[in-house]
Enzyme design. Structure first.
Site, PDB file in Angstrom:
ATOM      1  N   LYS A 173     -40.458 -36.809 -17.348  1.00 61.42           N
ATOM      2  CA  LYS A 173     -42.007 -35.796 -17.563  1.00 61.42           C
ATOM      3  C   LYS A 173     -41.747 -34.459 -17.767  1.00 61.42           C
ATOM      4  CE  LYS A 173     -43.525 -33.567 -14.214  1.00 61.42           C
ATOM      5  NZ  LYS A 173     -45.028 -32.941 -15.050  1.00 61.42           N
ATOM      6  N   GLU A 248     -31.232 -27.673 -10.915  1.00 63.96           N
ATOM      7  CA  GLU A 248     -31.022 -26.094 -11.403  1.00 63.96           C
ATOM      8  C   GLU A 248     -32.554 -25.359 -11.019  1.00 63.96           C
ATOM      9  OE1 GLU A 248     -28.244 -24.948 -12.790  1.00 63.96           O
ATOM     10  OE2 GLU A 248     -26.959 -26.736 -13.172  1.00 63.96           O
ATOM     11  N   CYS A 282     -34.950 -17.869 -16.904  1.00 62.98           N
ATOM     12  CA  CYS A 282     -34.209 -18.712 -15.585  1.00 62.98           C
ATOM     13  C   CYS A 282     -33.176 -17.506 -15.382  1.00 62.98           C
ATOM     14  CB  CYS A 282     -33.975 -19.962 -15.581  1.00 62.98           C
ATOM     15  SG  CYS A 282     -31.696 -21.097 -17.051  1.00 62.98           S
ATOM     16  N   GLU A 382     -37.473 -13.456  -7.442  1.00 59.42           N
ATOM     17  CA  GLU A 382     -37.610 -14.037  -8.554  1.00 59.42           C
ATOM     18  C   GLU A 382     -39.245 -13.517  -9.290  1.00 59.42           C
ATOM     19  OE1 GLU A 382     -37.715 -18.788 -10.480  1.00 59.42           O
ATOM     20  OE2 GLU A 382     -36.126 -17.631 -11.496  1.00 59.42           O
TER      21      GLU A 382
HETATM   22  P1  NAD Z   1     -41.797 -25.852 -11.175  1.00 58.67           P
HETATM   23  O1  NAD Z   1     -41.229 -26.426 -10.495  1.00 58.67           O
HETATM   24  O2  NAD Z   1     -43.299 -25.526 -11.401  1.00 58.67           O
HETATM   25  O3  NAD Z   1     -42.432 -27.511 -12.356  1.00 58.67           O
HETATM   26  C1  NAD Z   1     -40.609 -27.122 -13.470  1.00 58.67           C
HETATM   27  C2  NAD Z   1     -41.480 -28.964 -13.167  1.00 58.67           C
HETATM   28  O4  NAD Z   1     -41.212 -29.700 -12.019  1.00 58.67           O
HETATM   29  C3  NAD Z   1     -42.637 -29.168 -14.343  1.00 58.67           C
HETATM   30  O5  NAD Z   1     -42.600 -30.406 -14.671  1.00 58.67           O
HETATM   31  C4  NAD Z   1     -43.684 -30.160 -12.719  1.00 58.67           C
HETATM   32  O6  NAD Z   1     -44.657 -30.239 -13.363  1.00 58.67           O
HETATM   33  C5  NAD Z   1     -42.613 -30.573 -12.279  1.00 58.67           C
HETATM   34  N1  NAD Z   1     -43.085 -30.608 -10.439  1.00 58.67           N
HETATM   35  C6  NAD Z   1     -44.003 -29.209  -9.797  1.00 58.67           C
HETATM   36  N2  NAD Z   1     -43.885 -29.827  -8.690  1.00 58.67           N
HETATM   37  C7  NAD Z   1     -43.207 -31.017  -8.417  1.00 58.67           C
HETATM   38  C8  NAD Z   1     -42.910 -31.764  -7.676  1.00 58.67           C
HETATM   39  N3  NAD Z   1     -43.035 -31.630  -6.140  1.00 58.67           N
HETATM   40  N4  NAD Z   1     -42.670 -33.378  -7.517  1.00 58.67           N
HETATM   41  C9  NAD Z   1     -41.870 -32.962  -9.043  1.00 58.67           C
HETATM   42  N5  NAD Z   1     -41.870 -31.837 -10.144  1.00 58.67           N
HETATM   43  C10 NAD Z   1     -42.491 -31.061  -9.502  1.00 58.67           C
HETATM   44  O7  NAD Z   1     -41.344 -24.687 -12.332  1.00 58.67           O
HETATM   45  P2  NAD Z   1     -42.400 -24.318 -14.202  1.00 58.67           P
HETATM   46  O8  NAD Z   1     -42.818 -22.665 -13.704  1.00 58.67           O
HETATM   47  O9  NAD Z   1     -42.001 -25.048 -14.849  1.00 58.67           O
HETATM   48  O10 NAD Z   1     -40.592 -23.657 -14.657  1.00 58.67           O
HETATM   49  C11 NAD Z   1     -39.878 -21.997 -13.942  1.00 58.67           C
HETATM   50  C12 NAD Z   1     -39.055 -22.113 -13.266  1.00 58.67           C
HETATM   51  O11 NAD Z   1     -37.871 -23.040 -14.009  1.00 58.67           O
HETATM   52  C13 NAD Z   1     -38.669 -20.226 -12.779  1.00 58.67           C
HETATM   53  O12 NAD Z   1     -38.411 -20.743 -11.365  1.00 58.67           O
HETATM   54  C14 NAD Z   1     -36.965 -21.222 -13.596  1.00 58.67           C
HETATM   55  O13 NAD Z   1     -36.144 -19.278 -13.383  1.00 58.67           O
HETATM   56  C15 NAD Z   1     -36.842 -22.484 -13.575  1.00 58.67           C
HETATM   57  N6  NAD Z   1     -35.718 -22.458 -14.277  1.00 58.67           N
HETATM   58  C16 NAD Z   1     -34.640 -22.676 -14.035  1.00 58.67           C
HETATM   59  C17 NAD Z   1     -33.610 -22.783 -15.386  1.00 58.67           C
HETATM   60  C18 NAD Z   1     -32.113 -23.194 -14.436  1.00 58.67           C
HETATM   61  O14 NAD Z   1     -31.406 -23.813 -15.452  1.00 58.67           O
HETATM   62  N7  NAD Z   1     -31.505 -23.038 -13.907  1.00 58.67           N
HETATM   63  C19 NAD Z   1     -33.846 -23.092 -16.311  1.00 58.67           C
HETATM   64  C20 NAD Z   1     -34.888 -23.366 -16.634  1.00 58.67           C
HETATM   65  C21 NAD Z   1     -35.765 -22.945 -15.864  1.00 58.67           C
END
Ligand code: NAD
Length: 492
Positions: A173, A248, A282, A382
């Site tokens: 997804k 992550e 990130c 963040e």
């Molecule tokens: P997000 O948590 O909103 O979404 C990430 C994914 O999770 C999306 O596909 C979303 O649809 C899904 N999702 C959302 N709610 C969910 C739930 N309740 N259950 C299961 N899946 C769910 O994050 P985002 O805004 O898309 O991305 C930004 C974040 O990602 C930032 O916090 C960034 O630091 C982090 N990030 C971390 C890394 C790493 O490797 N540490 C890399 C890139 C981004």
């Protein structure tokens, strides 16, 4: 106008109910496409397809699975420019960065292709005669991949390639903001002959589709990248089901600039790490810890260069700072900047960019605060945007303390010419990644990627470390002595 559909058991189809969401170009608000929104029933269908494909896919020899990855990587390479343009239009990142991201997926493909001929276990001497002992890696089963919009193909490749090379089948997804990249990626897998059911793509929101995946009893492992808030929910649900889960999450990454540093080089590193991808990495730098002896020089040079950054639509080759992913992201950044005005001194930036030249896109001015306290909210939470907080310190020891004073633990960097400080920093900075005389971004795919503390839960993406996420160890003992030999008893 394209409609991005699911890909289940080798067939492209719209989710039942034909609910759709618009995909917007963050640079100008233009509608690029629509994406289908799936419910729990599509997840169930995809899991069934993955289960069905698993029994034959896990039996394909790993070198053969690796060869298929090699072809996929070659296809990605051939389509690099097309994919990069699509990435910029959907995600907004400047085209040079988009090319870099696609290259990361290509690198990961070639790297994991080679792993197909390694996938090393351990052969060890047995403690009893006429007995052999060794370990081997086995696939976990059905892998659920949940990925964010900020690196829609690189992060997908960090998870997808090790998952399928090691014999798992996948339900993926992607984020609803970047479905075109997921569609393009899976079409390449299909063209290269990946058997139906090995990778199933399900579009949808996190709250509906993501939750349904985490709760599905037949998904054996969830590999998630996203925000800390979501990661906690995923961990709780997966934990309740004793499901393997790799997380992550966020970062609050710091660059330390010591008094011996090459200040111009540090400025280059800070600009790239703080404002590249508009701070939406990130690993983006959001704190600058500076020795007071060089604070004035650093601030003067940093502000001067920040004001020269070219902001705009990332399709322009000269643009250095692109748009923010959506209006919600823009509002969050501005909210933190309002808080920052109470917590520090604003040196530059601080505005949403609205004039006509920005064509209604989601642009935020690169922003720098100084004299920020290590405990301030803008130095702890963040923001995920182009906002830097400068924290002055009086010593190296204090710099290390401030660096580690974060709930997150993804990336740290230090600029110094003092070799003693370099090695002390390597040992004492408590993040998963440390850079010396470079900013906080720029990971290469053959080393583990991930962080400590609330950034992760002990797993890593990319590198051979990713094999640990997608495999289980099996230890094997072969006794050819023809008699019962009891370990720890008959030889002591
Ligand atoms: P997000 O948590 O909103 O979404 C990430 C994914 O999770 C999306 O596909 C979303 O649809 C899904 N999702 C959302 N709610 C969910 C739930 N309740 N259950 C299961 N899946 C769910 O994050 P985002 O805004 O898309 O991305 C930004 C974040 O990602 C930032 O916090 C960034 O630091 C982090 N990030 C971390 C890394 C790493 O490797 N540490 C890399 C890139 C981004």
């Amino acid at each position: 106008m394209p409609v991005y559909h699911n890909y289940v058991d080798g067939k492209w189809k719209e989710a039942v109910g034909a609910r759709r969401r618009k995909v917007l170009n963050p640079a100008n608000g233009q509608v690029l496409a629509n994406v289908t929104l799936s419910s729990a029933s599509e997840v169930t269908e995809a899991v069934a397809a993955a289960k069905n494909a698993y029994s034959s896919w896990e039996k394909v020899p790993a070198p053969e699975r690796g060869e298929l990855l090699f072809e996929i990587a070659q296809q990605l390479k051939q389509k690099k420019e097309e994919l990069s343009q699509l990435l910029t239009s959907e995600n907004g990142k400047p085209i040079q960065e988009a090319r870099g991201e696609v290259q990361e997926a290509i690198d990961m493909g070639f790297y994991m292709a080679g792993e197909g001929r390694r996938l090393f276990g351990q052969a060890v001497p047995a403690e009893l005669p006429n007995k052999q002992a060794f370990s081997m890696r086995c696939p976990v089963g059905i892998a659920g991949l949940i990925t964010p919009w900020n690196f829609p193909i690189a992060i997908a490749s960090w998870k997808m390639f090790p998952a399928i090379m090691t014999g798992n089948t996948v339900v993926w997804k992607p984020a609803v903001e970047t479905p075109g990249m997921a569609d393009a990626f899976v079409r390449i897998l299909e063209e290269c002959g990946l058997p139906p059911g090995v990778v199933n793509l399900i579009h949808g929101t996190g709250e509906e589709t993501g939750v349904a995946m985490v709760e599905h009893p037949d998904i054996d492992i969830i590999s998630f990248t996203g925000s800390e808030e979501t990661g906690r929910q995923v961990a709780a649900k997966a934990g309740a089901r004793l499901k393997k889960v790799s997380l992550e999450m966020g970062g609050k990454n710091a660059i330390t600039v010591m008094d011996s540093a090459d200040i111009d080089l540090a400025v280059d590193g800070i600009l790239w790490s703080g404002f590249g991808t508009s701070g939406q990495r990130c690993t983006a730098a959001s704190r600058v810890i500076v020795h007071r002896r060089v604070q004035d020089e650093l601030e003067r040079k940093l502000v001067e260069r920040t004001k020269q950054l070219k902001i705009g639509n990332g399709t322009d080759e000269a643009v250095e700072v692109g748009p923010i992913i959506n209006k919600k992201g823009l509002e969050k950044i501005h909210h933190y900047v309002t808080i920052g005005k109470e917590e520090g001194k604003l040196l530059c930036g601080g505005q949403v960019l609205r004039d006509a030249s920005y064509q209604g896109g989601n642009y935020y001015e690169p922003t720098i605060f100084t004299n920020v306290q290590p405990e301030a909210r803008i130095a702890q939470e963040e923001i995920f945007g182009p906002v830097l907080s400068i924290i002055p310190v009086d010593s190296f020891t204090e710099a290390l303390k401030v660096n580690n004073n974060s709930a997150f633990g993804l990336s740290s960097s230090i600029f110094t010419m003092n070799v003693n400080e370099v090695f002390q920093a390597l040992n004492e900075m408590d993040t998963g990644i440390v850079y010396v005389n470079a900013g906080t971004t720029g990971a290469e795919i053959h080393l583990p990627f991930g962080g400590t503390k609330t950034t992760g839960n002990g797993h890593r993406d990319s590198g051979t470390a990713s094999l640990d996420v997608f495999t289980e160890w099996k230890s094997v003992y072969v006794d050819y002595s023809g008699k019962l030999q009891r370990a720890q008893i008959d030889n002591n």
